[in-house]
Design a protein around this motif. Structure first.
Motif, short mmCIF file in Angstrom:
data_model
loop_
_atom_site.label_atom_id
_atom_site.label_comp_id
_atom_site.label_asym_id
_atom_site.label_seq_id
_atom_site.Cartn_x
_atom_site.Cartn_y
_atom_site.Cartn_z
N ASN B 344 -12.61 8.73 -5.47
CA ASN B 344 -13.07 7.67 -4.72
C ASN B 344 -11.88 7.26 -3.69
OD1 ASN B 344 -15.58 7.93 -6.10
ND2 ASN B 344 -14.74 6.46 -7.58
N SER B 346 -10.19 6.01 -0.48
CA SER B 346 -10.25 5.66 1.01
C SER B 346 -8.87 5.07 1.44
CB SER B 346 -11.21 4.32 1.16
OG SER B 346 -12.72 5.06 0.61
N ASN B 355 -11.41 2.95 8.40
CA ASN B 355 -10.77 3.84 7.55
C ASN B 355 -10.47 4.97 7.97
OD1 ASN B 355 -10.73 2.11 5.18
ND2 ASN B 355 -12.52 2.50 4.35
N ARG B 358 -12.33 8.14 3.90
CA ARG B 358 -13.50 7.69 2.97
C ARG B 358 -14.08 8.45 2.07
NH1 ARG B 358 -17.08 6.22 8.22
NH2 ARG B 358 -15.57 7.77 9.14
N ASP B 359 -13.91 7.89 0.67
CA ASP B 359 -14.55 8.39 -0.37
C ASP B 359 -14.04 9.63 -0.77
OD1 ASP B 359 -16.06 7.17 -2.49
OD2 ASP B 359 -17.94 7.96 -1.68
N THR B 394 -5.69 3.07 -0.04
CA THR B 394 -6.31 1.75 0.08
C THR B 394 -7.19 1.32 -1.12
OG1 THR B 394 -6.50 1.97 2.40
CG2 THR B 394 -6.96 -0.01 1.77
N GLU B 395 -8.07 2.33 -1.24
CA GLU B 395 -8.98 2.10 -2.45
C GLU B 395 -8.91 3.52 -3.38
OE1 GLU B 395 -12.90 1.02 -1.22
OE2 GLU B 395 -11.93 0.18 0.31
N GLY B 396 -9.53 3.28 -4.51
CA GLY B 396 -9.53 4.44 -5.43
C GLY B 396 -8.02 5.14 -5.94
N GLU B 397 -8.15 5.94 -6.62
CA GLU B 397 -7.04 6.72 -7.14
C GLU B 397 -6.60 7.93 -6.85
OE1 GLU B 397 -8.34 6.12 -11.26
OE2 GLU B 397 -6.27 4.80 -11.73
#
Lengths: 600, 585
Positions: B344, B346, B355, B358-359, B394-397
């Motif tokens: 996930n 981003s 962004n 994304r995802d 920024t988000e997720g791993e």
């Protein structure tokens, strides 16, 4: 600024007397209409120096009058009269010096402005071959550093040397007139001192050179490592690099303090010489005064003369060093300005009114001027019908880009000829040849300015509608409108534009140009294939009935060409359209098939 | 500036203290001279004919002169070492710090600016330190000392001297204040001029092709004219400088004599001794007054130089203050081997709120090849940059070997990775130095280098070079072609024997045949190595185990070539734009 410039010219300090003469000759020729101003400036400098010499004598007289005042009555009126004269001399001297600075700085700045203009114009007038032997950095440094050095040399060092020399000679004469015994004493002390200074200067040179070299080295290293920052990190090279950097830094340090130290010796040495001649004047003067040979005023004058006498010497020494650099710069500037230019073509034909676009290569052979033995194109012949799309493929070094250079007449063929609509390109004016082709090159070229400026460039009558249309065809309309200021966004190093987008912008610029023929040299190598297909469609519409030349590594780019020329080692080894070449089963089909080879 | 001074080493600090003390000694000797001169003058003037005393004082004077010269040379030595040593430490520190910065800081500070800060700005400061050390200590002490010497002598003459000091220093300040801001402008204009000429040079073919010579000239002339105007103003202001200085100094000594004679005339004729002492005071006064004026001039100069060095110091501190946004973790070992996984993920660049990715979700196993394809600007490079931690998600791993890349120590992570950039980066030095660049988990031996060269298809041209792998490579690889540079940078990544190889569009300058041979070699010899490949050509990636199709920062499809041909419209479009249906089968 000064510091910066010295850096640029340190390497060229080996300087022959003949070079200096030729620099002066060339400079005088360049300034031929305005030499008068230069000389009047120098004359003012000399006169200003004379004024500084006249002063001490009068001060001595004042001191004498005061001395008389101790025993008898002081003659105030006479003192004021002398002071008035002296003040007049001082002010006059100051005015002269001011005028000299004012005139010379204005004059030399005008010259450097003119020189820079000439240099800039020259860039566009030298043949392409010049750039293969001279680096851009070198030419740029002539435009910026060398012109500044010369300007400073002419406005500071030259009058400095002239006035110092005047001061020196004048002082010498005045001293001998005032009292020859004291004069000889001062002269001996100064000569001994100067000898020491010359010794120091002679030794310091190598440290200064070492310093410039080491700084150059470390700057180069810093530039490389900062630019390759990500590779440095991911290769875990930090420690190795830090070690190497420290070693470079250490040698900068060594050369740095040594040169600083040696140049620092000059000042105390000069002061010491000044002081010793001061003591000499006092002691010898006292001896003479006690014996009644001279008056006290003579001693006072001499103390001032001794100072005035030793300062110009070091100024002359320094001034001459600076002049050497300035003249070396002058030579570099004139070397470029006097380089052979592109031939004058006013008598040549203009291009035909409407270009149909048949292009014939007739036994063309070519080698680059700097390597005449290495034949790049040998006996190349091909005929292109109007409106055809010609692709040129082949391994690197086959001479593809060279063909473009010849078509644009960036270089001239050795033998054979290239004809457009039956007229040899050599018979047509260069500008008209350029007008026949729109060209997009391998290296994208954009400059710092708005996107609009980059697209319109020097073309006139381009409306925003046209720009938008072209951007749409190139598939970057969305990208541009997404930028904070749209078409007015300034492109600079910090604007993030991908390599592909840059290529698309240059293609858009060429599309605006509406030329009868088109050259694309690896123009879409960084563009993804889908976008490329879109552009190609637009291009095909645009180039319908226009002859176009396309060079590409990516074979999908050129598959639909009317004629594919396969080049190898300066020759066409195969030609025909895609299908014919595939059937032939030669070099082209092998190249084409290699993209499907199973790797697993 | 003062903050930066803390970087000074102990040795340099001690040296500067000694230097300051020596300055005191030097001033003592230097200022002793006028005293002797005063005595000499009195001796000569007074009727007593004692030549012996004249000799003695003469020798004392020469002694003082030599002592003063010697201490001042010693000072110069110390100052030179302190200045050079200080710039050494700052340069060392700054360079090390820049190396530790992340990609993000590098691009926001910009490489050219960082280079300038590490070179020019440090030189600026070094100059101030070396000069300042002597002048900043010397001139105020000198001024005070000289003032003390003449203070008691005559308030009239002191007042006159003070007036001249104010006048001269005032003019310097006035001139410098008008000129200094314009100096900076000249510097900027010079940069612009340089850039414009450079533009013309680098685009010379385009300039000719567009017949745009006039356009370029006009542009250059405009900037040149601006530069000329600014410089003209500066130089004309400076025309006042020298005459004002000289006039001031001469005027002062003249004034002292005039005022002195008036004072002398006021003393009654009988008071011979006080007349004599006043007379010698006057002659001495001229000398000391010069010292005072000169000291003040030097102080003003230093004050003027200080702000410029201050600007440089500020620019350096700005970098030193900058912390890398990429923070090192503590984990040394991964849980798996050769696995890269996005969960996930981003990503947005720090200065934008949109962004870029994304995802993103995918996983690739040991020895597999995963390829990324998509339009220009779709986020391919950004995606693989996250694996190498040039930026952080920024988000997720982002997981490598089952551990979040943020948790690894830098060394542990970099040991696993081999990375080849889009634009080949080549350093000056030998072929060997370029390939065995940095450190790997194991030492890079000659046979590693040889194998890497062979696998990168670089043996063909390296073999032809005069000294083989010890041949010299020019700065940024100017003596190599684009394809050769790319192959060398590939060899560099291979020589480190990584678990995971990352290629960021690194095959674009290779022709099809070389490209194919290279990939075949990798497949055969490095079957245990996971490969992440960004590419434009379908041919380069069609045999990959997995292909990730990116469209505008999102995944438009994942699968093998055949699967994607059936299921993914974007992929099919890309593929058919390059190859015919028949060829794709």
């Amino acid at each position: 600024m000064n510091h910066h410039m010295k850096k640029g010219n340190m390497g060229e300090n080996k300087f022959e007397k003949g070079d200096m003469n030729s620099a002066i000759k060339r400079l005088l020729l360049y300034l031929k209409n305005s030499k008068g101003v230069l000389f009047s400036g120098l004359l003012l400098a000399a006169m200003g120096a004379v004024m500084t010499i006249v002063g001490p004598n009068r001060i001595g007289e004042i001191a004498d009058l005061m001395g008389e005042g101790i025993t008898g009555k002081i003659n105030l009126a006479e003192i004021f009269k002398l002071s008035g004269i002296l003040a007049g001399i001082y002010i006059f001297g100051a005015v002269l010096t001011f005028l000299q600075h004012y005139i010379l700085s204005g004059y030399t700045l005008n010259c450097s402005k003119r020189m820079r203009e000439d240099l800039s114009k020259k860039i566009n007038r030298v043949p392409q071959k010049y750039f293969s032997s001279t680096s851009y950095g070198d030419i740029l440094s002539r435009i910026t550093n060398d012109v500044s050095t010369l300007q400073q040399g002419l406005s500071n060092s030259l009058p400095g040397v002239v006035s110092s020399a005047t001061q020196f000679i004048g002082c010498l004469i005045m001293m001998f007139i005032t009292d020859f015994r004291l004069a000889i004493c001062v002269l001996i002390v100064t000569i001994i001192g100067m000898g020491m200074i010359v010794l120091v200067i002679g030794r310091s040179q190598k440290y200064f050179i070492a310093q410039q070299k080491n700084i150059g080295n470390i700057n180069g290293y810093i530039e490389e490592m900062y630019s390759g920052h990500m590779i440095v990190n991911i290769s875990k090279a930090k420690n190795k690099i830090k070690d190497k950097f420290s070693a470079l830094n250490q040698s900068v340090y060594d050369a740095n303090w040594k040169s600083q130290f040696i140049s620092g010796i000059m000042q105390p040495l000069m002061t010491a010489i000044g002081n010793i001649s001061y003591v000499t004047v006092c002691v010898v003067g006292a001896l003479l005064a006690i014996n009644g040979n001279i008056t006290f005023g003579v001693i006072v004058s001499f103390i001032l003369y001794a100072r005035l006498f030793s300062t110009p010497l070091s100024q002359i020494a320094q001034g001459i060093t600076n002049m050497q650099t300035a003249f070396a710069s002058a030579n570099r500037i004139f070397d470029f300005l006097e380089t052979e230019e592109l031939s004058n073509e006013e008598n040549k034909k203009s291009a035909p009114e409407s270009v149909k676009g048949s292009v014939v290569f007739d036994h063309v052979s070519f080698s680059y001027p700097d390597a005449p033995d290495k034949i790049i194109i040998k006996d190349f012949s091909a005929a292109v019908k109007p409106g055809q799309k010609i692709a040129i493929v082949g391994p690197t070094g086959a001479g593809k880009t060279t063909l473009v250079n010849l078509l644009m007449r960036f270089f001239e063929v050795n033998s054979g000829s290239i004809m457009v609509d039956g007229v040899s390109l050599e018979e047509i004016k260069r500008e008209d040849v350029h007008d026949m082709f729109a060209m997009v090159l391998q290296d994208t070229w954009l400059f710092e300015g708005t996107i609009r400026e980059n697209l319109v460039y020097n073309m006139t009558d381009i409306t925003d509608d046209e720009i938008r249309k072209v951007l749409k065809t190139c598939g970057i309309e969305r990208f541009v409108s997404g930028l904070p200021h749209g078409l007015d966004t300034i492109l600079s190093e910090s604007t993030s534009v991908s390599a592909g987008q840059k290529q698309l912008l240059t293609i858009a610029r060429a599309m605006l140009q509406k030329c009868p023929m088109l050259i694309l040299d690896e123009a879409t190598s960084s563009v993804d294939t889908r976008t490329e297909a879109v552009i190609q469609k637009a291009m095909d519409e645009l180039t319908a009935n226009r002859t176009s030349f396309v060079i590409a590594h990516r074979l999908s780019t050129i598959k639909n060409s009317d004629l594919i020329l396969v080049m190898k080692d300066g020759d066409v080894i195969e030609s025909g359209d895609h299908y014919a070449l595939m059937e032939q089963g030669g070099f082209y089909s092998e190249l084409y098939k290699s993209q499907f080879e199973k790797t697993a | 500036m003062f903050k930066l001074l803390k970087e000074m080493k102990k040795r340099e600090a001690i040296m500067s203290v000694i230097c300051a003390l020596l300055v005191l000694v030097q001033i003592y000797f230097e200022l002793a001279l006028p005293d002797y001169m005063r005595t000499l003058t009195e001796l000569i003037k007074s009727a007593e004919n004692s030549m012996n005393e004249v000799w003695v004082i003469g020798f004392k004077m020469i002694g003082c002169t030599l002592a003063s010269a010697a201490t001042s040379i010693a000072c110069g030595y110390l100052a030179a070492r302190v200045g050079a040593g200080f710039s050494y430490s700052v340069r060392e520190k700054l360079f090390g710090h820049v190396l530790s910065l992340g990609q993000n800081e590098m691009s926001s500070l910009s490489v050219p600016s960082l280079i300038n800060r590490t070179t020019n700005d440090i030189t600026q400061i070094q100059m101030l330190v070396a000069m300042g050390l002597q002048i900043a200590v010397k001139s105020p002490i000198m001024a005070i000392w000289a003032i003390l010497k003449i203070l008691g002598k005559s308030w009239e003459l002191s007042l006159l001297t003070a007036a001249f000091v104010v006048f001269i220093c005032g003019s310097i300040v006035a001139i410098m204040f008008t000129v200094l801001p314009r100096f900076k402008r000249v510097q900027k204009l010079m940069d612009t001029l340089n850039r414009t000429a450079r533009e013309n040079l680098t685009g010379i073919n385009v300039v000719h092709a567009f017949n745009a010579e006039e356009y370029q000239n006009k542009k250059f002339f405009g900037i040149n004219k601006n530069l000329w105007k600014t410089q003209l103003f500066n130089q004309r202001m400076f025309s006042f400088f020298q005459p004002v200085m000289i006039l001031g100094m001469n005027g002062l000594s003249l004034g002292i004599y005039c005022l002195g004679s008036v004072l002398l005339s006021q003393i009654s004729a009988e008071d011979f001794s006080s007349k004599l002492s006043l007379f010698s005071d006057i002659t001495v006064f001229t000398t000391y007054a010069m010292y005072v004026v000169m000291s003040f001039m030097m102080m003003v100069m230093i004050f003027m130089m200080f702000p410029q060095a201050q600007v440089s110091a500020g620019r350096i501190n700005e970098v030193l203050k900058q912390k890398s946004s990429v923070v090192e973790g503590t984990v040394n070992e991964g849980k798996e081997l050769g696995v890269v996984e996005f969960k996930n993920v981003s990503f947005a660049y720090p200065d934008s709120n949109e962004n870029q990715l994304r995802d993103i979700n995918f996983r690739v196993e040991r020895g597999e090849t995963i390829a990324f394809i998509g339009a220009t600007g779709s986020g391919k490079t950004t995606l693989i940059n996250l694996v190498a931690r040039f930026f952080d998600a920024t988000e997720g791993e982002v997981l490598v070997d089952g551990v979040n890349v943020k948790d690894y120590t830098f060394d542990a992570l970099y040991d696993k990775l081999g990375y080849v950039s889009q634009k080949a980066i080549i350093f000056s030095g030998s072929v060997r130095e370029n390939i065995a660049f940095g450190e790997a988990s194991d030492e890079i031996r000659d046979d590693d280098i040889d194998l890497a060269i062979k696998l990168a298809q670089a043996d063909e041209f390296v073999g032809k070079m005069s000294n083989g792998i010890d041949s010299h490579i020019a700065q940024s690889g100017k003596n190599l072609s684009g394809g050769q540079k790319q192959r060398l940078s590939i060899a560099r990544a291979l020589a480190r024997n990584p678990e995971i190889l990352i290629f960021d569009d690194s095959f674009s300058a290779l022709d099809y045949r070389t490209d194919a041979a290279l990939r075949a070699g990798l497949e055969k010899n490095l079957s245990g190595v996971t490969k992440l490949i960004v590419a434009q050509r379908i041919g380069t990636i069609r045999h990959a185990n997995k292909i990730v199709v990116l469209d505008d920062g999102k995944i438009a499809g994942i699968g093998t070539h055949d699967e994607l041909m059936k299921t993914c419209g974007v992929y099919r479009e890309i593929a058919t734009s390059q190859l015919t249906e028949e060829e794709l089968r």
